[in-house]
Write a protein that holds these residues in place. Structure first.
Motif, short mmCIF file in Angstrom:
data_model
loop_
_atom_site.label_atom_id
_atom_site.label_comp_id
_atom_site.label_asym_id
_atom_site.label_seq_id
_atom_site.Cartn_x
_atom_site.Cartn_y
_atom_site.Cartn_z
N TYR A 68 -51.02 87.04 -59.62
CA TYR A 68 -49.96 87.30 -59.30
C TYR A 68 -49.30 86.54 -58.69
O TYR A 68 -48.98 87.06 -56.94
CB TYR A 68 -49.50 88.28 -58.91
CG TYR A 68 -50.35 90.17 -59.08
CD1 TYR A 68 -49.90 90.42 -60.44
CD2 TYR A 68 -51.87 90.05 -59.16
CE1 TYR A 68 -50.54 91.61 -61.03
CE2 TYR A 68 -52.96 91.05 -60.13
CZ TYR A 68 -51.63 91.82 -60.63
OH TYR A 68 -52.07 92.70 -61.87
N CYS A 94 -47.43 88.31 -63.82
CA CYS A 94 -48.65 89.10 -63.71
C CYS A 94 -49.13 88.12 -64.93
O CYS A 94 -48.56 88.16 -65.97
CB CYS A 94 -48.69 90.70 -64.38
SG CYS A 94 -51.16 91.43 -64.55
N GLN A 101 -55.37 89.11 -69.25
CA GLN A 101 -54.92 88.60 -67.76
C GLN A 101 -55.67 87.49 -67.16
O GLN A 101 -57.07 87.35 -67.61
CB GLN A 101 -55.21 89.02 -66.16
CG GLN A 101 -54.53 89.36 -65.46
CD GLN A 101 -54.57 90.27 -64.31
OE1 GLN A 101 -54.58 91.72 -64.92
NE2 GLN A 101 -54.27 89.99 -63.06
#
Length: 137
Positions: A68, A94, A101
């Motif tokens: 982040y 993000c 991720q």
């Protein structure tokens, strides 16, 4: 404190190395300076632009890693799940790839020109790749 000048499209930004938090990443990136490439808009991460680096191996692991980054944070993903890349956040972000991720090493912070960063991001989104240069100031 070492300063870096980032020139992208018609915009210019000053940034500082995060030498205490990411010394190995800073040292590796310094060997690449001046660094010239094309900046493109991200696909999965939100309001950010990136520089794909393919399978370029800097010999780095996670260091001061984040998923982040705040606007003006520059992170380097050393590869692994996805390709090596540099990401510059200009808004909510993000960090992710088609594999999911990711977390990249926050090694630079833009300190001047932040007001133009979102404009650069939107320009890159709408008009495509912009030339970018990182050089010691």
């Amino acid at each position: 404190m070492s300063l870096i000048r980032i020139t992208a499209g018609d915009f210019s930004f000053a940034a500082r190395f995060e030498e205490t938090a990411a010394p190995k990443t800073v040292a590796a990136f310094r060997t690449m300076l001046p660094y010239r490439e094309s900046l493109i808009h991200v696909r999965w991460s939100g309001e950010a632009c990136w520089i794909p680096m393919g399978d370029y191996d800097l010999g780095l692991g996670a260091e001061n890693a984040t998923s982040y980054p705040a606007p003006g944070h520059v992170i380097l993903y050393p590869g692994g799940i996805s390709e090596t890349e540099i990401l510059i956040a200009y808004g909510p972000c993000c960090f992710a790839s088609k594999a999911g991720q990711l977390a990249g090493n926050h090694f630079l912070t833009i300190t001047e020109g932040l007001d133009d960063l979102a404009t650069l991001g939107r320009l890159t989104l709408r008009q495509g790749a912009q030339p970018i240069t990182f050089a010691v100031e």
